[in-house]
Scaffold this active site. Structure first.
Site, PDB file in Angstrom:
ATOM      1  N   ASN A  34      18.436  35.218  29.030  1.00 14.33           N
ATOM      2  CA  ASN A  34      18.684  33.857  28.546  1.00 14.33           C
ATOM      3  C   ASN A  34      18.233  33.718  27.090  1.00 14.33           C
ATOM      4  OD1 ASN A  34      19.622  31.219  28.951  1.00 14.33           O
ATOM      5  ND2 ASN A  34      17.531  30.458  29.228  1.00 14.33           N
ATOM      6  N   ASP A  57      12.770  44.363  32.313  1.00 14.25           N
ATOM      7  CA  ASP A  57      12.552  43.313  33.306  1.00 14.25           C
ATOM      8  C   ASP A  57      11.086  43.266  33.736  1.00 14.25           C
ATOM      9  OD1 ASP A  57      14.788  41.886  35.431  1.00 14.25           O
ATOM     10  OD2 ASP A  57      12.643  41.825  35.882  1.00 14.25           O
ATOM     11  N   SER A 123       4.274  24.140  34.736  1.00 11.17           N
ATOM     12  CA  SER A 123       5.094  22.977  34.390  1.00 11.17           C
ATOM     13  C   SER A 123       4.531  21.717  35.040  1.00 11.17           C
ATOM     14  CB  SER A 123       6.506  23.224  34.901  1.00 11.17           C
ATOM     15  OG  SER A 123       7.268  22.053  34.870  1.00 11.17           O
ATOM     16  N   TYR A 148      13.067  25.787  41.733  1.00 15.84           N
ATOM     17  CA  TYR A 148      12.395  26.101  40.466  1.00 15.84           C
ATOM     18  C   TYR A 148      10.952  25.585  40.493  1.00 15.84           C
ATOM     19  CZ  TYR A 148      10.646  25.646  35.773  1.00 15.84           C
ATOM     20  OH  TYR A 148       9.818  25.711  34.680  1.00 15.84           O
ATOM     21  N   LYS A 152       7.189  27.626  40.609  1.00 16.69           N
ATOM     22  CA  LYS A 152       6.070  27.481  39.669  1.00 16.69           C
ATOM     23  C   LYS A 152       4.777  27.186  40.430  1.00 16.69           C
ATOM     24  CE  LYS A 152       7.830  28.495  35.873  1.00 16.69           C
ATOM     25  NZ  LYS A 152       7.315  29.499  34.950  1.00 16.69           N
ATOM     26  N   ASN A 198      18.950  19.597  30.087  1.00 13.79           N
ATOM     27  CA  ASN A 198      17.880  18.748  29.562  1.00 13.79           C
ATOM     28  C   ASN A 198      18.408  17.751  28.533  1.00 13.79           C
ATOM     29  OD1 ASN A 198      16.181  21.695  29.957  1.00 13.79           O
ATOM     30  ND2 ASN A 198      15.467  19.867  30.985  1.00 13.79           N
ATOM     31  N   LEU A 199      17.655  16.679  28.402  1.00 15.40           N
ATOM     32  CA  LEU A 199      18.112  15.539  27.591  1.00 15.40           C
ATOM     33  C   LEU A 199      18.383  15.906  26.127  1.00 15.40           C
ATOM     34  CD1 LEU A 199      18.657  12.495  27.338  1.00 15.40           C
ATOM     35  CD2 LEU A 199      16.229  12.196  26.842  1.00 15.40           C
TER      36      LEU A 199
HETATM   37  P1  NAD Z   1      13.802  30.542  28.090  1.00  9.74           P
HETATM   38  O1  NAD Z   1      14.834  30.788  29.118  1.00  9.74           O
HETATM   39  O2  NAD Z   1      14.251  30.232  26.715  1.00  9.74           O
HETATM   40  O3  NAD Z   1      12.787  31.771  28.029  1.00  9.74           O
HETATM   41  C1  NAD Z   1      12.506  32.587  29.117  1.00  9.74           C
HETATM   42  C2  NAD Z   1      12.655  34.030  28.656  1.00  9.74           C
HETATM   43  O4  NAD Z   1      12.368  34.901  29.757  1.00  9.74           O
HETATM   44  C3  NAD Z   1      14.076  34.344  28.184  1.00  9.74           C
HETATM   45  O5  NAD Z   1      14.015  35.002  26.935  1.00  9.74           O
HETATM   46  C4  NAD Z   1      14.619  35.267  29.258  1.00  9.74           C
HETATM   47  O6  NAD Z   1      15.559  36.181  28.743  1.00  9.74           O
HETATM   48  C5  NAD Z   1      13.359  35.918  29.765  1.00  9.74           C
HETATM   49  N1  NAD Z   1      13.431  36.402  31.150  1.00  9.74           N
HETATM   50  C6  NAD Z   1      13.900  35.750  32.232  1.00  9.74           C
HETATM   51  N2  NAD Z   1      13.810  36.522  33.324  1.00  9.74           N
HETATM   52  C7  NAD Z   1      13.231  37.690  32.931  1.00  9.74           C
HETATM   53  C8  NAD Z   1      12.857  38.876  33.597  1.00  9.74           C
HETATM   54  N3  NAD Z   1      13.073  39.041  34.912  1.00  9.74           N
HETATM   55  N4  NAD Z   1      12.299  39.876  32.887  1.00  9.74           N
HETATM   56  C9  NAD Z   1      12.093  39.739  31.543  1.00  9.74           C
HETATM   57  N5  NAD Z   1      12.436  38.639  30.859  1.00  9.74           N
HETATM   58  C10 NAD Z   1      12.990  37.620  31.540  1.00  9.74           C
HETATM   59  O7  NAD Z   1      12.853  29.377  28.649  1.00  9.74           O
HETATM   60  P2  NAD Z   1      11.672  28.604  27.937  1.00  9.74           P
HETATM   61  O8  NAD Z   1      12.061  27.181  27.856  1.00  9.74           O
HETATM   62  O9  NAD Z   1      11.243  29.318  26.723  1.00  9.74           O
HETATM   63  O10 NAD Z   1      10.569  28.701  29.074  1.00  9.74           O
HETATM   64  C11 NAD Z   1       9.533  29.673  29.054  1.00  9.74           C
HETATM   65  C12 NAD Z   1       8.659  29.502  30.281  1.00  9.74           C
HETATM   66  O11 NAD Z   1       8.123  28.180  30.286  1.00  9.74           O
HETATM   67  C13 NAD Z   1       9.399  29.652  31.606  1.00  9.74           C
HETATM   68  O12 NAD Z   1       8.560  30.322  32.510  1.00  9.74           O
HETATM   69  C14 NAD Z   1       9.632  28.223  32.054  1.00  9.74           C
HETATM   70  O13 NAD Z   1       9.723  28.107  33.447  1.00  9.74           O
HETATM   71  C15 NAD Z   1       8.382  27.538  31.528  1.00  9.74           C
HETATM   72  N6  NAD Z   1       8.573  26.101  31.287  1.00  9.74           N
HETATM   73  C16 NAD Z   1       9.588  25.662  30.497  1.00  9.74           C
HETATM   74  C17 NAD Z   1       9.768  24.295  30.291  1.00  9.74           C
HETATM   75  C18 NAD Z   1      10.913  23.774  29.472  1.00  9.74           C
HETATM   76  O14 NAD Z   1      11.265  22.604  29.628  1.00  9.74           O
HETATM   77  N7  NAD Z   1      11.526  24.562  28.583  1.00  9.74           N
HETATM   78  C19 NAD Z   1       8.873  23.391  30.868  1.00  9.74           C
HETATM   79  C20 NAD Z   1       7.839  23.875  31.654  1.00  9.74           C
HETATM   80  C21 NAD Z   1       7.692  25.233  31.859  1.00  9.74           C
HETATM   81  C1  WQD Z   2      14.504  13.924  30.818  1.00 10.57           C
HETATM   82  C2  WQD Z   2      15.004  12.520  31.092  1.00 10.57           C
HETATM   83  C3  WQD Z   2      16.634  12.416  32.855  1.00 10.57           C
HETATM   84  C4  WQD Z   2      19.709  14.725  30.795  1.00 10.57           C
HETATM   85  C5  WQD Z   2      13.143  19.156  33.573  1.00 10.57           C
HETATM   86  C6  WQD Z   2      12.617  19.985  34.733  1.00 10.57           C
HETATM   87  C7  WQD Z   2      11.158  20.282  34.534  1.00 10.57           C
HETATM   88  C8  WQD Z   2      10.880  20.882  33.144  1.00 10.57           C
HETATM   89  C9  WQD Z   2      11.559  20.148  32.042  1.00 10.57           C
HETATM   90  C10 WQD Z   2      10.632  23.247  33.269  1.00 10.57           C
HETATM   91  C11 WQD Z   2      15.146  12.191  32.577  1.00 10.57           C
HETATM   92  C12 WQD Z   2      17.256  12.014  31.531  1.00 10.57           C
HETATM   93  C13 WQD Z   2      18.545  14.065  31.123  1.00 10.57           C
HETATM   94  C14 WQD Z   2      20.891  13.972  30.578  1.00 10.57           C
HETATM   95  C15 WQD Z   2      19.642  11.954  30.994  1.00 10.57           C
HETATM   96  N1  WQD Z   2      11.342  22.222  33.031  1.00 10.57           N
HETATM   97  N2  WQD Z   2      18.531  12.706  31.220  1.00 10.57           N
HETATM   98  N3  WQD Z   2      20.803  12.606  30.672  1.00 10.57           N
HETATM   99  O1  WQD Z   2      13.982  16.183  34.245  1.00 10.57           O
HETATM  100  O2  WQD Z   2      11.853  15.635  32.961  1.00 10.57           O
HETATM  101  O3  WQD Z   2      12.375  17.961  33.508  1.00 10.57           O
HETATM  102  O4  WQD Z   2      12.929  19.905  32.366  1.00 10.57           O
HETATM  103  O5  WQD Z   2       9.588  23.306  33.838  1.00 10.57           O
HETATM  104  O6  WQD Z   2      10.807  21.140  35.545  1.00 10.57           O
HETATM  105  O7  WQD Z   2      12.809  19.258  35.928  1.00 10.57           O
HETATM  106  O8  WQD Z   2      13.728  16.801  31.782  1.00 10.57           O
HETATM  107  O9  WQD Z   2      15.234  16.756  29.844  1.00 10.57           O
HETATM  108  O10 WQD Z   2      16.217  17.088  32.145  1.00 10.57           O
HETATM  109  O11 WQD Z   2      15.304  14.859  31.530  1.00 10.57           O
HETATM  110  O12 WQD Z   2      19.642  10.737  31.079  1.00 10.57           O
HETATM  111  O13 WQD Z   2      21.973  14.517  30.296  1.00 10.57           O
HETATM  112  O14 WQD Z   2      16.331  12.405  30.557  1.00 10.57           O
HETATM  113  O15 WQD Z   2      17.151  11.636  33.899  1.00 10.57           O
HETATM  114  O16 WQD Z   2      14.822  10.844  32.742  1.00 10.57           O
HETATM  115  P1  WQD Z   2      13.004  16.542  33.201  1.00 10.57           P
HETATM  116  P2  WQD Z   2      15.190  16.454  31.301  1.00 10.57           P
END
Ligand code: NAD
Ligand code: WQD
Length: 357
Positions: A34, A57, A123, A148, A152, A198-199
């Site tokens: 990704n 991986d 998260s 998901y 976590k 995501n938003l």
């Molecule tokens: P991302 O997808 O941009 O980054 C994840 C990375 O992990 C990618 O580069 C992907 O290629 C790599 N990856 C996935 N599976 C793999 C595997 N099996 N082996 C090696 N590499 C692998 O996502 P991100 O937003 O940067 O998120 C990073 C971490 O933070 C994740 O664990 C995610 O669950 C957590 N997180 C993200 C958010 C968010 O909203 N972005 C919120 C809370 C927690």
């Molecule tokens: C934010 C707000 C939606 C999209 C998700 C995961 C969470 C974490 C972060 C990794 C909400 C609204 C969204 C759209 C909208 N990821 N919305 N129109 O739902 O808080 O969290 O991402 O850990 O686990 O569940 O984030 O950015 O999707 O939404 O109105 O097209 O925007 O309903 O109120 P969320 P989000």
């Protein structure tokens, strides 16, 4: 040297940059499922330093063993994982396998190599639909509504049990709220595959003309303006929190949990209005029914991170949106063809095989 799994991804690439700028040596392990290697090329350019990169991986135990044997790794930042909520409902096993089994494989290899410092990307989703706002680390974890979120919470529990079993472990569970924004250079940022969930990524693609309009999911929540409220945090602030957690792990043992948020919530309507100011024009949007599984509101209490890590988010909403827009307008297709092409695939696989054998 710090091993960063998932270091080519959105948050990981920003953390790698902060690590390099703070003087650390960095090794990234990422299978690029990704993300794009281009992100790391740009990180190197910004830092003026190189990153060691292995395409592979995190579930590959023999590869992990080889990495720990070949590099002087002292600690691990573990970002590698899958994060699309909807996809996790359709493909739960892939999510549990990557997010839970991947974390287990990593810890097994770390223990075998005698490395016990780990920062884990958790998260705010683990809190579920918390009745208390703001959310402190003491709030009970909830029942995540999708695989998901479950993965976590399961990974957190695995790490907790592990630390209880062996006092050598120092593990940080960082519970991120809603990371948005991009590095101020506009060179690295979030590049979602397909239709964004995501938003902010969705709003950015509407503004750049890739999508017609934003759908606002729900205007009948029990919030001040009826739309969902979240705690959006700048990805650079979030990345800096990892360095603080890493420092802290040298002083404490066991599991420590820290919220990484700003402590402030914004509604979807407020996000749209603020973003319209940044782009200087209206953002087409329509109102739709609530999205299944969504909660009304969620924001953090940041006291514990401030007191224990000496960290707090510095960048406000306008900076988050301005930086995100700079990234999106300079990179309308994200990392573009380079991401899809991953032209070096053969060579990279050869690296993985060579290291693991
Ligand atoms: P991302 O997808 O941009 O980054 C994840 C990375 O992990 C990618 O580069 C992907 O290629 C790599 N990856 C996935 N599976 C793999 C595997 N099996 N082996 C090696 N590499 C692998 O996502 P991100 O937003 O940067 O998120 C990073 C971490 O933070 C994740 O664990 C995610 O669950 C957590 N997180 C993200 C958010 C968010 O909203 N972005 C919120 C809370 C927690
Ligand atoms: C934010 C707000 C939606 C999209 C998700 C995961 C969470 C974490 C972060 C990794 C909400 C609204 C969204 C759209 C909208 N990821 N919305 N129109 O739902 O808080 O969290 O991402 O850990 O686990 O569940 O984030 O950015 O999707 O939404 O109105 O097209 O925007 O309903 O109120 P969320 P989000």
């Amino acid at each position: 040297m710090i091993l960063v799994t998932g270091g080519a991804g959105y948050i990981g690439s920003h953390a790698v940059l902060e690590l390099l700028q703070a003087g650390h040596e960095v090794l990234v392990l990422d299978n690029l499922c990704n993300s794009s290697k281009v992100a790391l090329d740009r990180v190197e350019h910004l830092a003026g330093r190189t990153v060691q990169f292995v395409k592979g991986d995190v579930r590959n135990r023999s590869l992990l063993n080889a990495l720990f044997a070949s590099y002087p790794i002292e600690a691990v930042l573990h970002f590698a994982g899958l994060k699309a909520v909807g996809e996790s409902v359709r493909e739960p096993l892939r999510y549990y396998e990557t997010n839970v089994s991947g974390s287990i494989a990593l810890c097994q290899a770390m223990a075998e190599a005698g490395i016990f410092k780990l920062v884990f990307s958790s998260s705010a989703t683990v809190y579920g639909d918390s009745p208390r706002m703001p959310i402190t680390e003491n709030c009970p974890t909830g029942i995540p509504t999708n695989p998901y979120g479950q993965s976590k919470l399961m990974a957190e529990n695995v790490l907790r049990g592990l630390a209880e079993s062996d006092p050598r472990w120092s593990i940080a569970l960082l519970r991120y709220f809603n990371p948005i924004g991009a590095h101020e250079s506009g060179l690295i940022g979030e590049d979602p595959n397909g239709i964004p969930n995501n938003l902010l990524p969705y709003m950015l693609q509407v503004a750049i003309g890739r999508r017609k309009h934003l759908s606002v999911y729900g205007a009948d929540y029990p919030t001040p303006d009826g739309t969902g409220v979240r705690d959006y945090i700048h990805v650079v602030d979030l990345a800096k929190g990892h360095l603080k957690a890493l420092e802290r792990l040298s002083l404490v043992h066991g599991v420590s949990t820290w919220n990484l948020g700003t402590g402030r919530g914004y509604s979807v309507r407020q996000m749209v209005t603020a973003f319209e100011e940044v782009i200087g024009r209206p953002l087409p949007h329509i109102y739709k029914a609530r999205r299944p599984g969504d909660i009304a509101q969620c924001w953090s209490d940041t006291t514990k991170a401030r007191d224990e890590l000496g960290w707090e988010a510095k960048k406000g909403l306008l900076t988050m949106l301005t930086d995100a827009w700079r990234w999106q307008s300079r990179n309308p297709q994200g990392y573009g063809v380079d991401k899809a092409a991953t032209a070096t695939k053969k060579a990279d696989t050869a690296t993985e095989t060579a290291l693991a054998s």
